[in-house]
Design a protein around this motif. Structure first.
Motif, PDB file in Angstrom:
ATOM      1  N   ALA A  16       3.182  30.517 -13.030  1.00  0.00           N
ATOM      2  CA  ALA A  16       3.592  29.921 -14.306  1.00  0.00           C
ATOM      3  C   ALA A  16       4.492  28.711 -14.062  1.00  0.00           C
ATOM      4  O   ALA A  16       4.341  27.662 -14.707  1.00  0.00           O
ATOM      5  N   LEU A  19       2.498  25.713 -12.884  1.00  0.00           N
ATOM      6  CA  LEU A  19       1.809  25.084 -14.016  1.00  0.00           C
ATOM      7  C   LEU A  19       2.794  24.276 -14.852  1.00  0.00           C
ATOM      8  O   LEU A  19       2.529  23.130 -15.226  1.00  0.00           O
ATOM      9  N   ALA A  20       3.944  24.871 -15.160  1.00  0.00           N
ATOM     10  CA  ALA A  20       4.887  24.257 -16.098  1.00  0.00           C
ATOM     11  C   ALA A  20       5.621  23.069 -15.491  1.00  0.00           C
ATOM     12  O   ALA A  20       5.966  22.123 -16.196  1.00  0.00           O
ATOM     13  N   ILE A  23       2.214  20.728 -12.879  1.00  0.00           N
ATOM     14  CA  ILE A  23       0.957  20.288 -13.501  1.00  0.00           C
ATOM     15  C   ILE A  23       1.191  19.674 -14.886  1.00  0.00           C
ATOM     16  O   ILE A  23       0.555  18.690 -15.260  1.00  0.00           O
ATOM     17  N   SER A  24       2.137  20.257 -15.651  1.00  0.00           N
ATOM     18  CA  SER A  24       2.292  19.816 -17.048  1.00  0.00           C
ATOM     19  C   SER A  24       2.609  18.331 -17.217  1.00  0.00           C
ATOM     20  O   SER A  24       2.181  17.725 -18.206  1.00  0.00           O
ATOM     21  N   THR A  73       9.418  16.134 -18.545  1.00  0.00           N
ATOM     22  CA  THR A  73       8.437  17.176 -18.864  1.00  0.00           C
ATOM     23  C   THR A  73       8.583  18.363 -17.922  1.00  0.00           C
ATOM     24  O   THR A  73       8.546  19.523 -18.353  1.00  0.00           O
ATOM     25  N   ALA A  76      11.496  20.417 -18.923  1.00  0.00           N
ATOM     26  CA  ALA A  76      11.149  21.194 -20.122  1.00  0.00           C
ATOM     27  C   ALA A  76      10.329  22.418 -19.734  1.00  0.00           C
ATOM     28  O   ALA A  76      10.565  23.526 -20.228  1.00  0.00           O
ATOM     29  N   GLY A  77       9.377  22.232 -18.824  1.00  0.00           N
ATOM     30  CA  GLY A  77       8.530  23.332 -18.368  1.00  0.00           C
ATOM     31  C   GLY A  77       9.328  24.401 -17.643  1.00  0.00           C
ATOM     32  O   GLY A  77       9.174  25.602 -17.878  1.00  0.00           O
ATOM     33  N   GLY A  80      11.651  26.153 -20.233  1.00  0.00           N
ATOM     34  CA  GLY A  80      10.844  26.945 -21.171  1.00  0.00           C
ATOM     35  C   GLY A  80      10.271  28.200 -20.533  1.00  0.00           C
ATOM     36  O   GLY A  80      10.257  29.271 -21.137  1.00  0.00           O
ATOM     37  N   THR A  81       9.820  28.079 -19.291  1.00  0.00           N
ATOM     38  CA  THR A  81       9.221  29.235 -18.613  1.00  0.00           C
ATOM     39  C   THR A  81      10.286  30.314 -18.379  1.00  0.00           C
ATOM     40  O   THR A  81      10.033  31.497 -18.607  1.00  0.00           O
TER      41      THR A  81
ATOM     42  N   PHE B  51       3.258  30.457 -22.155  1.00  0.00           N
ATOM     43  CA  PHE B  51       4.048  29.264 -22.484  1.00  0.00           C
ATOM     44  C   PHE B  51       3.679  28.115 -21.542  1.00  0.00           C
ATOM     45  O   PHE B  51       3.425  26.992 -21.976  1.00  0.00           O
ATOM     46  N   MET B  55       1.233  24.298 -22.104  1.00  0.00           N
ATOM     47  CA  MET B  55       1.683  22.913 -21.906  1.00  0.00           C
ATOM     48  C   MET B  55       0.575  22.029 -21.333  1.00  0.00           C
ATOM     49  O   MET B  55       0.696  20.809 -21.316  1.00  0.00           O
ATOM     50  N   LEU B  56      -0.480  22.662 -20.829  1.00  0.00           N
ATOM     51  CA  LEU B  56      -1.484  21.899 -20.092  1.00  0.00           C
ATOM     52  C   LEU B  56      -2.635  21.465 -20.998  1.00  0.00           C
ATOM     53  O   LEU B  56      -3.696  22.083 -21.023  1.00  0.00           O
ATOM     54  N   PHE B  98      11.386  23.562 -28.799  1.00  0.00           N
ATOM     55  CA  PHE B  98      10.629  22.381 -28.378  1.00  0.00           C
ATOM     56  C   PHE B  98      10.030  21.590 -29.546  1.00  0.00           C
ATOM     57  O   PHE B  98       9.231  20.682 -29.335  1.00  0.00           O
TER      58      PHE B  98
END
Lengths: 98, 218
Positions: A16, A19-20, A23-24, A73, A76-77, A80-81, B51, B55-56, B98
């Motif tokens: 996760a 990804l956050a 990748i995001s 970003t 934020a990821g 948020g995660t 979550f 985002m992706l 957000f």
């Protein structure tokens, strides 16, 4: 057979976070399905310029005050995660009382 | 598919909020009954994964993007009512933290992505398909793929109904456009759902509530 769950949860969290954070920042910037339909069909103007809730600390998944969009970003990821795993875990703990 | 403030009128916002609140109340009872201590970390990490994956945004046709929703995946992994809790956690954090999805539309967003995308999809698409298809890993994943696609497609139809009832966009405009683009986004939903489930089946099949040992052979 009772297997430990810790390893699975740890690996899932790492995925996760990858990804956050990694990748995001490279996700598509195009409007999503609903937003695009709203633009095409002319009702995007109905959306309030500023939402009813005005205290979002990280609006639009960009950490405020960070120059680089990629880093804003990613931050934020990351945040948020960690917030979602914490809240999800706590709510689970609160509900599943044995 | 996160509805912002301003798209829904009071009656639609209120009706969906009441329905979602009722669903959540039931979800709390069901989760308390069905899940145990080992599921607590799974509720957390599944929320976090959804979550992150949301985002992706990936590009679909014509300057439009879409992203994974996760309701179907969560329902197949942890059960429909746990999925409603998970989707609510994600949507509330997105809304308050957000500025993604309006506060006045939160009830509708939980309804569309949690109740329709998770609970409804599970009972009315996934379970019937799973029963109809062969009791193999392939049958299980096929049912999951179709359920994931349908969760996005049906949620987008419900969303366009809410927009029409609110007087924001007439149904003959909103519905074909929403259903059309989400038929494509749903393909992404199906791919992510199947990839995640295939990996979990490989490493920890015992963690998937709906997956039984007999399905492991193929």
């Amino acid at each position: 057979m009772k297997k430990n769950i810790g390893g699975f949860v740890f690996i899932s969290l790492i995925i996760a976070l990858i990804l956050a954070i990694l990748i995001s920042p490279f996700a598509s910037p195009w409007p999503d399905g609903l937003e695009k339909v709203a633009e095409d069909k002319g009702f995007i103007k109905e959306a309030l310029e500023e939402g009813v809730w005005k205290y979002s600390p990280i609006p639009d998944y960009a950490f405020p005050g960070v120059g680089s969009e990629v880093i804003a970003t990613a931050l934020a990821g990351l945040i948020g995660t960690f917030i979602t795993i914490t809240i999800g875990w706590l709510i689970g703990k609160f509900i599943v009382v044995k | 598919m996160h509805i912002p403030d301003g798209f829904l009128d009071l009656k639609t916002a209120l009706t969906t909020a009441i329905a979602s609140t009722g669903g959540l109340g039931y979800a709390v009872k069901e989760v308390r009954k069905k899940l145990g201590d080992k599921h607590i970390p799974l509720l957390g990490v599944t929320s976090a994964f959804i979550f992150a994956a949301q985002m992706l945004n990936f590009p679909v046709a014509g300057g439009t993007s879409g992203h994974f929703l996760g309701g179907a995946l969560a329902a197949i992994l942890l059960g429909p009512w746990a999925s409603l809790l998970i989707m609510t956690v994600v949507l509330v954090i997105q809304c308050l933290g957000f500025a993604d999805g309006g506060l006045t539309a939160l009830g509708a967003n939980v309804f569309n992505m949690g109740i329709i995308g998770g609970v409804f999809t599970y009972y009315f698409i996934f379970i019937p398909l799973k029963k109809a298809l062969s009791k193999t890993k392939r049958g299980f994943l096929t049912a999951s793929a179709i359920a994931a696609w349908a969760s996005v497609f049906i949620a987008s139809i419900i969303c366009s109904l809410e927009l029409a009832i609110s007087g924001t966009s007439p149904l003959n405009l909103a519905l074909p456009a929403m259903a059309g683009v989400h038929a494509l986004i749903g393909i992404g939903e199906a791919i992510v759902t199947v990839v995640v489930l295939a990996i979990v089946i490989q490493i920890r099949p015992d963690l998937i509530g709906e997956y039984s040992e007999s399905e492991e052979e193929t």
